[in-house]
Design a protein around this motif. Sequence first.
Motif, PDB file in Angstrom:
ATOM      1  N   ASP A  18       0.733  -1.598   0.153  1.00 48.43           N
ATOM      2  CA  ASP A  18      -0.452  -0.068  -0.292  1.00 48.43           C
ATOM      3  C   ASP A  18       1.681   0.953  -0.194  1.00 48.43           C
ATOM      4  O   ASP A  18       0.498   2.206  -0.679  1.00 48.43           O
ATOM      5  CB  ASP A  18      -0.815   0.306   1.294  1.00 48.43           C
ATOM      6  CG  ASP A  18      -2.757  -1.011   0.517  1.00 48.43           C
ATOM      7  OD1 ASP A  18      -2.219  -1.786  -0.132  1.00 48.43           O
ATOM      8  OD2 ASP A  18      -2.557  -1.552   2.344  1.00 48.43           O
ATOM      9  N   THR A  68       2.331  -1.633  15.583  1.00 50.51           N
ATOM     10  CA  THR A  68       1.079  -2.971  15.207  1.00 50.51           C
ATOM     11  C   THR A  68       1.566  -3.955  16.384  1.00 50.51           C
ATOM     12  O   THR A  68       0.277  -4.590  17.109  1.00 50.51           O
ATOM     13  CB  THR A  68       1.136  -1.925  14.045  1.00 50.51           C
ATOM     14  OG1 THR A  68       0.736  -1.064  13.799  1.00 50.51           O
ATOM     15  CG2 THR A  68      -0.426  -3.271  13.130  1.00 50.51           C
ATOM     16  N   ASN A  71       1.143  -3.517  19.912  1.00 56.62           N
ATOM     17  CA  ASN A  71       0.481  -3.617  19.636  1.00 56.62           C
ATOM     18  C   ASN A  71      -0.746  -5.145  19.910  1.00 56.62           C
ATOM     19  O   ASN A  71      -1.872  -5.176  20.685  1.00 56.62           O
ATOM     20  CB  ASN A  71      -0.505  -2.380  19.170  1.00 56.62           C
ATOM     21  CG  ASN A  71      -1.981  -2.337  19.868  1.00 56.62           C
ATOM     22  OD1 ASN A  71      -1.949  -2.040  21.147  1.00 56.62           O
ATOM     23  ND2 ASN A  71      -2.803  -1.718  19.304  1.00 56.62           N
ATOM     24  N   ILE A  79      -6.176  -5.396  14.189  1.00 59.88           N
ATOM     25  CA  ILE A  79      -5.614  -4.805  12.926  1.00 59.88           C
ATOM     26  C   ILE A  79      -5.895  -4.791  11.933  1.00 59.88           C
ATOM     27  O   ILE A  79      -6.697  -5.452  10.551  1.00 59.88           O
ATOM     28  CB  ILE A  79      -4.266  -6.103  12.132  1.00 59.88           C
ATOM     29  CG1 ILE A  79      -2.787  -4.886  11.645  1.00 59.88           C
ATOM     30  CG2 ILE A  79      -4.406  -6.918  11.832  1.00 59.88           C
ATOM     31  CD1 ILE A  79      -2.705  -3.859  12.224  1.00 59.88           C
ATOM     32  N   GLU A  80      -6.139  -2.981  11.560  1.00 54.08           N
ATOM     33  CA  GLU A  80      -6.395  -2.634  10.174  1.00 54.08           C
ATOM     34  C   GLU A  80      -5.790  -1.938   9.350  1.00 54.08           C
ATOM     35  O   GLU A  80      -5.233  -1.478   9.779  1.00 54.08           O
ATOM     36  CB  GLU A  80      -7.428  -1.915  10.038  1.00 54.08           C
ATOM     37  CG  GLU A  80      -8.924  -2.521  10.673  1.00 54.08           C
ATOM     38  CD  GLU A  80      -9.896  -2.844   9.793  1.00 54.08           C
ATOM     39  OE1 GLU A  80      -9.537  -3.303   8.221  1.00 54.08           O
ATOM     40  OE2 GLU A  80      -9.964  -4.137   9.902  1.00 54.08           O
ATOM     41  N   GLN A  82      -5.179  -0.305   6.323  1.00 51.04           N
ATOM     42  CA  GLN A  82      -5.635   0.897   6.376  1.00 51.04           C
ATOM     43  C   GLN A  82      -5.616   1.800   7.154  1.00 51.04           C
ATOM     44  O   GLN A  82      -4.990   2.598   7.257  1.00 51.04           O
ATOM     45  CB  GLN A  82      -6.773   0.853   5.649  1.00 51.04           C
ATOM     46  CG  GLN A  82      -6.811   1.962   4.534  1.00 51.04           C
ATOM     47  CD  GLN A  82      -5.794   2.131   4.016  1.00 51.04           C
ATOM     48  OE1 GLN A  82      -5.048   0.990   2.964  1.00 51.04           O
ATOM     49  NE2 GLN A  82      -4.975   3.021   3.446  1.00 51.04           N
ATOM     50  N   GLU A  83      -5.531   1.460   8.608  1.00 43.75           N
ATOM     51  CA  GLU A  83      -5.268   2.076   9.611  1.00 43.75           C
ATOM     52  C   GLU A  83      -3.597   2.652   9.611  1.00 43.75           C
ATOM     53  O   GLU A  83      -3.177   3.714   9.884  1.00 43.75           O
ATOM     54  CB  GLU A  83      -6.072   1.706  11.122  1.00 43.75           C
ATOM     55  CG  GLU A  83      -7.334   2.044  11.105  1.00 43.75           C
ATOM     56  CD  GLU A  83      -7.907   0.977  12.338  1.00 43.75           C
ATOM     57  OE1 GLU A  83      -7.282   1.261  13.195  1.00 43.75           O
ATOM     58  OE2 GLU A  83      -9.372   1.175  12.671  1.00 43.75           O
ATOM     59  N   VAL A  84      -3.128   1.556   9.529  1.00 44.70           N
ATOM     60  CA  VAL A  84      -1.724   0.945   9.918  1.00 44.70           C
ATOM     61  C   VAL A  84      -1.170   2.335   8.993  1.00 44.70           C
ATOM     62  O   VAL A  84      -0.248   3.276   9.363  1.00 44.70           O
ATOM     63  CB  VAL A  84      -0.834  -0.136   9.879  1.00 44.70           C
ATOM     64  CG1 VAL A  84       0.456   0.397  10.226  1.00 44.70           C
ATOM     65  CG2 VAL A  84      -1.812  -0.807  10.973  1.00 44.70           C
ATOM     66  N   GLU A  86      -2.865   4.769   7.270  1.00 43.87           N
ATOM     67  CA  GLU A  86      -2.520   5.548   7.467  1.00 43.87           C
ATOM     68  C   GLU A  86      -1.865   6.660   8.209  1.00 43.87           C
ATOM     69  O   GLU A  86      -1.567   8.049   8.297  1.00 43.87           O
ATOM     70  CB  GLU A  86      -4.432   6.469   8.115  1.00 43.87           C
ATOM     71  CG  GLU A  86      -5.273   5.816   6.643  1.00 43.87           C
ATOM     72  CD  GLU A  86      -5.420   7.182   5.587  1.00 43.87           C
ATOM     73  OE1 GLU A  86      -5.170   8.275   5.293  1.00 43.87           O
ATOM     74  OE2 GLU A  86      -4.990   6.376   3.867  1.00 43.87           O
ATOM     75  N   GLU A  87      -2.155   5.621   9.534  1.00 46.24           N
ATOM     76  CA  GLU A  87      -1.066   6.238  10.111  1.00 46.24           C
ATOM     77  C   GLU A  87       0.162   6.666  10.271  1.00 46.24           C
ATOM     78  O   GLU A  87       1.073   7.914  10.292  1.00 46.24           O
ATOM     79  CB  GLU A  87      -0.719   5.413  11.581  1.00 46.24           C
ATOM     80  CG  GLU A  87       0.285   5.773  13.237  1.00 46.24           C
ATOM     81  CD  GLU A  87       0.752   4.446  13.751  1.00 46.24           C
ATOM     82  OE1 GLU A  87       1.389   4.640  14.566  1.00 46.24           O
ATOM     83  OE2 GLU A  87       0.109   3.717  13.376  1.00 46.24           O
ATOM     84  N   CYS A 111      -0.989  13.468   1.374  1.00 49.00           N
ATOM     85  CA  CYS A 111      -1.965  12.557   1.059  1.00 49.00           C
ATOM     86  C   CYS A 111      -2.066  11.849  -0.462  1.00 49.00           C
ATOM     87  O   CYS A 111      -1.992  10.800  -1.347  1.00 49.00           O
ATOM     88  CB  CYS A 111      -2.829  11.978   2.223  1.00 49.00           C
ATOM     89  SG  CYS A 111      -3.185  11.366   3.743  1.00 49.00           S
TER      90      CYS A 111
END
Length: 123
Positions: A18, A68, A71, A79-80, A82-84, A86-87, A111
Amino acid sequence: MTSHFFLHCKVAWKIWVDIQLWLEVNMVTPSNLLTHWRCWDGLGQNTKELKRGFRIIWHASIWAIWKTRNNIIFNNAGIEVQEVVEEIKMLSWKWNLSRLKIQVCLFYEWCWDPKWCMGVLRH
């Protein structure tokens, strides 16, 4: 073991895919982390700013993957990917603004096209 956590496990691999899509770069994932760094470092050959910016994005990615992983292990978190990602975008944007002294670039611009923010496509 390190290469697996940071490069080859399903989650880490998807994160790198990604990030590469976001940056519009393509590379084969090498077998170890040092070679990955060297390949990644070579992606930003156009300008000094791009090279430094890509290095910061690489470090932000490693940091986010590490956090991640911890965590998941220590907090039994889900875990997502896409969230990682975005972080990573947010963290790399902040780090690039403070370390590279790039022209002010809003987060949505980062972005949309981080290379533009690093001055690669400006005249």
